[in-house]
Design an enzyme around this catalytic site. Structure first.
Site, PDB file in Angstrom:
ATOM      1  N   SER A 142       0.793  -1.237   0.000  1.00  0.00           N
ATOM      2  CA  SER A 142       0.000   0.000   0.000  1.00  0.00           C
ATOM      3  C   SER A 142       0.819   1.278   0.000  1.00  0.00           C
ATOM      4  O   SER A 142       0.250   2.371  -0.093  1.00  0.00           O
ATOM      5  CB  SER A 142      -0.942   0.016   1.212  1.00  0.00           C
ATOM      6  OG  SER A 142      -2.016  -0.872   1.025  1.00  0.00           O
TER       7      SER A 142
ATOM      8  N   LYS B 195       0.175   3.892  -2.597  1.00  0.00           N
ATOM      9  CA  LYS B 195      -0.885   4.898  -2.456  1.00  0.00           C
ATOM     10  C   LYS B 195      -0.314   6.289  -2.196  1.00  0.00           C
ATOM     11  O   LYS B 195      -1.035   7.283  -2.291  1.00  0.00           O
ATOM     12  CB  LYS B 195      -1.837   4.491  -1.331  1.00  0.00           C
ATOM     13  CG  LYS B 195      -2.677   3.283  -1.703  1.00  0.00           C
ATOM     14  CD  LYS B 195      -3.383   2.666  -0.508  1.00  0.00           C
ATOM     15  CE  LYS B 195      -4.123   1.407  -0.955  1.00  0.00           C
ATOM     16  NZ  LYS B 195      -4.499   0.540   0.152  1.00  0.00           N
TER      17      LYS B 195
ATOM     18  N   SER C 209      -5.949   3.561   4.433  1.00  0.00           N
ATOM     19  CA  SER C 209      -5.478   2.827   3.262  1.00  0.00           C
ATOM     20  C   SER C 209      -6.600   2.186   2.460  1.00  0.00           C
ATOM     21  O   SER C 209      -6.488   1.047   1.995  1.00  0.00           O
ATOM     22  CB  SER C 209      -4.473   1.745   3.710  1.00  0.00           C
ATOM     23  OG  SER C 209      -3.680   1.309   2.641  1.00  0.00           O
TER      24      SER C 209
END
Length: 386
Positions: free
Chosen positions: A63, A66, A123
Site C-alpha cells: 500500500s 498509495k 489505506s
C-alpha cells in the site's frame, strides 16, 4: 558579464526548504538496526542520504504505492482538475475492491475530500479506485499517469500496475524511490490534514458509518512523526514510509519487507532516532521567499524583488563547524519587459569557498516595457536633470 555579491550565510537563513544535494552520509550497522529487506533514510530539505540498505532493489511495496495515488490527486486539485468538495460516484468495480477499505456503496456519491482522507488514514482500496476512475476514466489510465510522474521524480526503479498496491505483476518500487514520492507528497499541506488523524468516523450517504484508524502507529508513538504510509501483503512483507520533524529538521525513512508489524515500527524508530541524534539541517535560502530588490531598466517600475526557485539547504553532523556563504550572480543589466518568474540570475551556496549547490533567482514581479509616451517622458526627465 556577471556581478557578484557575497553575503554572510547567517544573514540569509529563511525558513523551510526543498532540495539541494544528493551526496550520502553513511551510518554503521551499530548505529542503525533495521530488520527488513531494504531501508532508506533521507534529509527532506537537502535530499542527502543518511542511511541506505538495498535501497534500489526492486521489491513489492504493497500500500505504499498509495503515496503516488494521493500525490496525483492533490496535484490534480491544485491544477483545477479536481475539487475537494465535488461528489464522486462510486462504480461497482471500486466498491468491490476488498482488502483494506471503507466499504463504499456502489452507485453512491462521496465527497472527494472524504475519499482522499480514507486513503491517507486507513489505506482504503475502494477509495483509491474511485479517485483513479474519476481522474482518468479507468484505473489502467491512472496507472499510466502514476508511472509518468514517477519518472519525473527520478524514481527509476518503480513500476505501478494498479493504484492500491494489491499484488499484480509486474509491479515494484524500491526504498529510495518511495522516499522521493513521500518527499513530494508532504509538500502538500492538505495531506497533513489527513495524515495526523488518528481515529475518525467515515459517514456514508445511506446512513452507515465506518470507523477509520490510522495504520501508522508512530503518529502517536514517535515524537515529531506527522505522516507516512504503511503497507502489507504476503509478497511485500510489512512496510512503512514515514516523515518526522523536530525543530527545523525533517527526515524521511522507508522500510520494506519486515517480518512483522512490530519490526517495521522498530526499524523506522531506529532510523529516525539516528537522524535526530546525529544531524541538524539548516536552510540558507528558502524557495519562494522574496529577497532584495534589483534595478530594472526600460520600465516605469524601477526595481523588482527576487526569490530563489529552489531552497539552498545543508545537512551536517552535530558539533561539526563549517563555513557557509551564499553568492549571488545577477545579470549586469536587467531590462524590461520582465515577467514574474523569469530568471534574472543565480544564487550559489558555498562550503569553505567551494560550490555545493545553486539555484535560479526569479523575478517576483512583472516589469512591463515603457510605452512610447513613458519613454519620451523618462528621457525628458533625464534631459532636464543634465
Amino acid at each position: 558579464m556577471k556581478k557578484v555579491w557575497i553575503c554572510a550565510a547567517a544573514a540569509l537563513a529563511l525558513g523551510a526548504a526543498v532540495m539541494t544535494g544528493t551526496a550520502g552520509i553513511s551510518a554503521s550497522a551499530e548505529e542503525v538496526v533495521t530488520d527488513c529487506k531494504a531501508a532508506y533514510l533521507m534529509d527532506d530539505a537537502s535530499g542527502v542520504q543518511m542511511y541506505a540498505k538495498n535501497e534500489t532493489e526492486r521489491l513489492p511495496i504493497a500500500s505504499m504505492c498509495k503515496i503516488m495515488t494521493l500525490l496525483l490527486a492533490l496535484e490534480s486539485e491544485e491544477a483545477g482538475e479536481l475539487s475537494f468538495d465535488e461528489e464522486i460516484s462510486v462504480s461497482e468495480r471500486a466498491a468491490g475492491m476488498g482488502g483494506s477499505q471503507v466499504f463504499l456503496g456502489a452507485g453512491l456519491s462521496y465527497r472527494a475530500d472524504e475519499l482522499l482522507k480514507s486513503i491517507a488514514v486507513c489505506s482504503a482500496n475502494d477509495s483509491c479506485v474511485a479517485i483513479a476512475e474519476r481522474l482518468c476514466g479507468s484505473e489502467g489510465a491512472f496507472c499510466e499517469r502514476m508511472n509518468a510522474r514517477a519518472k519525473e521524480l527520478g524514481a527509476e526503479n518503480t513500476l505501478f500496475a494498479n493504484c492500491t498496491g494489491l499484488p499484480k505483476e509486474p509491479q515494484y518500487s524500491c526504498a529510495h524511490d518511495v522516499a522521493l514520492m513521500l518527499r513530494e507528497l508532504i509538500r502538500h499541506e492538505k495531506y497533513h490534514e489527513y495524515s495526523r488523524i488518528w481515529l475518525e468516523d467515515f459517514a456514508h450517504p445511506d446512513g452507515r458509518t465506518t470507523q477509520m484508524t490510522n495504520t501508522n502507529k508512530l503518529i502517536r508513538q514517535y515524537d515529531g512523526c506527522d505522516g507516512g504510509k504503511t503497507g502489507f501483503t504476503n509478497e511485500a512483507g510489512f512496510c512503512l514510509a514515514a516523515s518526522a520533524k523536530r525543530g527545523e529538521m525533517r527526515v524521511i525513512s522507508v522500510v520494506i519487507g519486515s517480518g512483522d508489524s512490530k519490526a517495521r515500527f522498530a526499524a523506522t524508530t531506529s532510523l529516525l532516532d539516528y537522524a535526530f541524534d546525529n544531524f541538524e539541517s539548516k536552510t540558507y535560502l528558502a524557495s519562494g521567499v522574496a529577497m532584495d530588490e534589483i534595478a530594472v531598466r526600460g520600465s516605469e517600475r524601477k526595481s523588482v524583488s527576487v526569490m530563489p526557485k529552489e531552497s539552498l539547504s545543508v545537512l551536517r553532523r552535530r558539533g561539526v563547524e563549517e563555513d557557509y556563504s551564499v553568492v549571488y550572480e545577477l545579470d549586469e543589466e536587467i531590462c524590461a519587459p520582465l515577467a514574474a518568474g523569469e530568471i534574472v540570475g543565480q544564487a550559489i551556496l558555498l562550503r569553505d569557498g567551494v560550490e555545493i549547490a545553486r539555484t535560479d533567482l526569479l523575478s517576483c514581479d512583472d516589469a512591463p516595457r515603457f510605452s512610447w509616451w513613458e519613454a519620451y517622458r523618462e528621457n525628458a526627465r533625464h534631459w532636464n536633470k543634465a
